[in-house]
Structures are given as structure tokens and as C-alpha cells.
Design a protein around this motif. Structure first.
Motif, PDB file in Angstrom:
ATOM      1  N   ILE A 120       0.835  -1.206   0.000  1.00 27.89           N
ATOM      2  CA  ILE A 120       0.000   0.000   0.000  1.00 27.89           C
ATOM      3  C   ILE A 120       0.868   1.253   0.000  1.00 27.89           C
ATOM      4  O   ILE A 120       0.602   2.205  -0.753  1.00 27.89           O
ATOM      5  N   ALA A 121       1.911   1.270   0.822  1.00 28.87           N
ATOM      6  CA  ALA A 121       2.806   2.434   0.857  1.00 28.87           C
ATOM      7  C   ALA A 121       3.479   2.641  -0.492  1.00 28.87           C
ATOM      8  O   ALA A 121       3.612   3.783  -0.963  1.00 28.87           O
ATOM      9  N   GLY A 122       3.886   1.566  -1.135  1.00 32.52           N
ATOM     10  CA  GLY A 122       4.503   1.670  -2.461  1.00 32.52           C
ATOM     11  C   GLY A 122       3.531   2.174  -3.504  1.00 32.52           C
ATOM     12  O   GLY A 122       3.888   2.994  -4.357  1.00 32.52           O
ATOM     13  N   ILE A 123       2.296   1.708  -3.437  1.00 27.48           N
ATOM     14  CA  ILE A 123       1.276   2.163  -4.390  1.00 27.48           C
ATOM     15  C   ILE A 123       1.016   3.654  -4.211  1.00 27.48           C
ATOM     16  O   ILE A 123       0.890   4.396  -5.199  1.00 27.48           O
ATOM     17  N   ILE A 124       0.938   4.108  -2.974  1.00 28.82           N
ATOM     18  CA  ILE A 124       0.733   5.540  -2.712  1.00 28.82           C
ATOM     19  C   ILE A 124       1.893   6.345  -3.288  1.00 28.82           C
ATOM     20  O   ILE A 124       1.689   7.362  -3.957  1.00 28.82           O
ATOM     21  N   ALA A 125       3.107   5.887  -3.046  1.00 23.82           N
ATOM     22  CA  ALA A 125       4.291   6.598  -3.543  1.00 23.82           C
ATOM     23  C   ALA A 125       4.314   6.632  -5.066  1.00 23.82           C
ATOM     24  O   ALA A 125       4.608   7.673  -5.667  1.00 23.82           O
ATOM     25  N   VAL A 126       3.989   5.524  -5.699  1.00 24.83           N
ATOM     26  CA  VAL A 126       3.976   5.474  -7.163  1.00 24.83           C
ATOM     27  C   VAL A 126       2.913   6.414  -7.726  1.00 24.83           C
ATOM     28  O   VAL A 126       3.155   7.133  -8.702  1.00 24.83           O
ATOM     29  N   GLY A 127       1.728   6.424  -7.118  1.00 15.14           N
ATOM     30  CA  GLY A 127       0.661   7.307  -7.597  1.00 15.14           C
ATOM     31  C   GLY A 127       1.040   8.775  -7.519  1.00 15.14           C
ATOM     32  O   GLY A 127       0.863   9.532  -8.480  1.00 15.14           O
ATOM     33  N   VAL A 128       1.584   9.186  -6.388  1.00 11.91           N
ATOM     34  CA  VAL A 128       1.983  10.587  -6.219  1.00 11.91           C
ATOM     35  C   VAL A 128       3.149  10.925  -7.147  1.00 11.91           C
ATOM     36  O   VAL A 128       3.156  11.974  -7.801  1.00 11.91           O
ATOM     37  N   PHE A 129       4.138  10.042  -7.220  1.00 13.65           N
ATOM     38  CA  PHE A 129       5.302  10.274  -8.077  1.00 13.65           C
ATOM     39  C   PHE A 129       4.894  10.370  -9.545  1.00 13.65           C
ATOM     40  O   PHE A 129       5.373  11.244 -10.271  1.00 13.65           O
ATOM     41  N   PHE A 130       4.006   9.492  -9.983  1.00 12.84           N
ATOM     42  CA  PHE A 130       3.558   9.491 -11.376  1.00 12.84           C
ATOM     43  C   PHE A 130       2.905  10.817 -11.744  1.00 12.84           C
ATOM     44  O   PHE A 130       3.255  11.436 -12.760  1.00 12.84           O
ATOM     45  N   VAL A 131       1.977  11.271 -10.925  1.00 10.60           N
ATOM     46  CA  VAL A 131       1.275  12.519 -11.240  1.00 10.60           C
ATOM     47  C   VAL A 131       2.219  13.712 -11.161  1.00 10.60           C
ATOM     48  O   VAL A 131       2.194  14.586 -12.035  1.00 10.60           O
ATOM     49  N   ASP A 132       3.057  13.763 -10.134  1.00  9.87           N
ATOM     50  CA  ASP A 132       4.009  14.873 -10.023  1.00  9.87           C
ATOM     51  C   ASP A 132       4.934  14.922 -11.233  1.00  9.87           C
ATOM     52  O   ASP A 132       5.234  15.998 -11.754  1.00  9.87           O
ATOM     53  N   SER A 133       5.387  13.769 -11.686  1.00 11.09           N
ATOM     54  CA  SER A 133       6.259  13.722 -12.869  1.00 11.09           C
ATOM     55  C   SER A 133       5.521  14.174 -14.116  1.00 11.09           C
ATOM     56  O   SER A 133       6.065  14.930 -14.934  1.00 11.09           O
ATOM     57  N   MET A 134       4.298  13.720 -14.271  1.00 10.57           N
ATOM     58  CA  MET A 134       3.515  14.117 -15.449  1.00 10.57           C
ATOM     59  C   MET A 134       3.232  15.623 -15.444  1.00 10.57           C
ATOM     60  O   MET A 134       3.308  16.274 -16.484  1.00 10.57           O
ATOM     61  N   VAL A 135       2.907  16.174 -14.295  1.00  7.62           N
ATOM     62  CA  VAL A 135       2.656  17.613 -14.200  1.00  7.62           C
ATOM     63  C   VAL A 135       3.919  18.389 -14.557  1.00  7.62           C
ATOM     64  O   VAL A 135       3.854  19.384 -15.297  1.00  7.62           O
TER      65      VAL A 135
END
Length: 152
Positions: A120-135
Motif C-alpha cells: 500500500i505504501a509503495g502504491i501511494i508513492a507510485v501514484g503521487v510520483f507518477f502525477v508529479d512527474s507528469m505535471v
């Protein structure tokens, strides 16, 4: 229906409590809490449709996108809107159960909860990282296009 509404009110209150705890300016507390409640609604829908782990990812992507939108709209740091929503998804129950199982010498169950917590912690990190990178990529593309147009 009442249970879902109660959970959404709980998510709103939990987001507000996180905002107050981290001393977010009063003007932003309710706005950040709305993001938390809406992301929890997305989580509940996705959990019923896709399962638990994809629901965490979808909800994290949703609240990170919403935090970026609100941050630009209100000219505030993204973290003001991100952190209250983030706290709804921290796997505290899994961490507690992991520690309890370990104390009770049930190592197999403890290992199960450890894997669940880290997933769960990894999924949260991936989700936030993905969006921040895309932005960041989108902002760079837009700025680059504006420079090209300004130079003509």
C-alpha cells in the motif's frame, strides 16, 4: 447508501483533522478536506469495482491531480492540499496488525501484514510520483511552447 455517506463524512473530518494537525492555513482546510472526501469516494467506487490495490492507486492519482489543480487555482503549495488527503490512505491498520502479530509470535501473519503495508505504501508513492512527474513534464512542454511563440 447511508454507510457510504457516513464514510465520506468521516473522510472529510479526518482530512480536516490532518489539516489542523499540520497547521494548514484556515482558508485552505475545508478546500483540502473536500479533496480528501472526493478521493475517498473515488477509492470506495474503485475498490468495489477493481479491488483494493488498484483502488489505492486510482485514489492517489485522483487526489494528487486535484491537489495540483487546487494549488494552481489558489496559488498555494501543492503540499497544503496533498497531505490531508494523503493521510486517509496511510496503512495504519496493517502496521498495527503487523506489530500485534509479531508480538504474539505469529510470524506468518506478521509477514502477511508487512507485505500488505509495504504494498500500500509503495502504491501511494507510485501514484503521487507518477502525477508529479507528469505535471512537471506538461509544465515544461507548455513553457517551451510559450517561449517559441514569444520568440516569433
Amino acid at each position: 447508501m447511508i454507510a457510504v455517506f457516513t464514510q465520506l463524512i468521516g473522510a472529510l473530518c479526518a482530512s480536516m483533522a490532518a489539516g489542523v494537525t499540520f497547521e494548514i492555513p484556515r482558508f485552505f482546510i475545508f478546500r483540502a478536506s473536500i479533496i480528501g472526501a472526493l478521493s475517498y469516494m473515488v477509492f470506495l467506487y474503485a475498490q468495489g469495482r477493481y479491488g483494493s490495490y488498484p483502488a489505492y492507486l486510482i485514489a492517489c492519482i485522483f487526489f494528487t491531480v486535484a491537489a495540483h489543480i487546487f494549488a494552481r487555482k489558489y496559488k498555494a503549495p501543492v503540499t497544503i492540499f496533498l497531505i490531508p488527503s494523503f493521510f486517509l490512505y496511510v496503512p495504519g491498520t496493517s502496521m498495527y496488525r503487523m506489530a500485534l502479530s509479531f508480538i504474539q509470535l505469529d510470524y506468518v501473519q506478521s509477514q502477511h501484514y508487512l507485505i500488505d503495508t509495504l504494498s500500500i505504501a509503495g502504491i501511494i508513492a507510485v501514484g503521487v510520483f507518477f502525477v508529479d512527474s507528469m505535471v512537471e513534464i506538461i509544465v515544461k512542454i507548455i513553457n517551451h511552447r510559450h517561449r517559441i511563440i514569444a520568440n516569433k
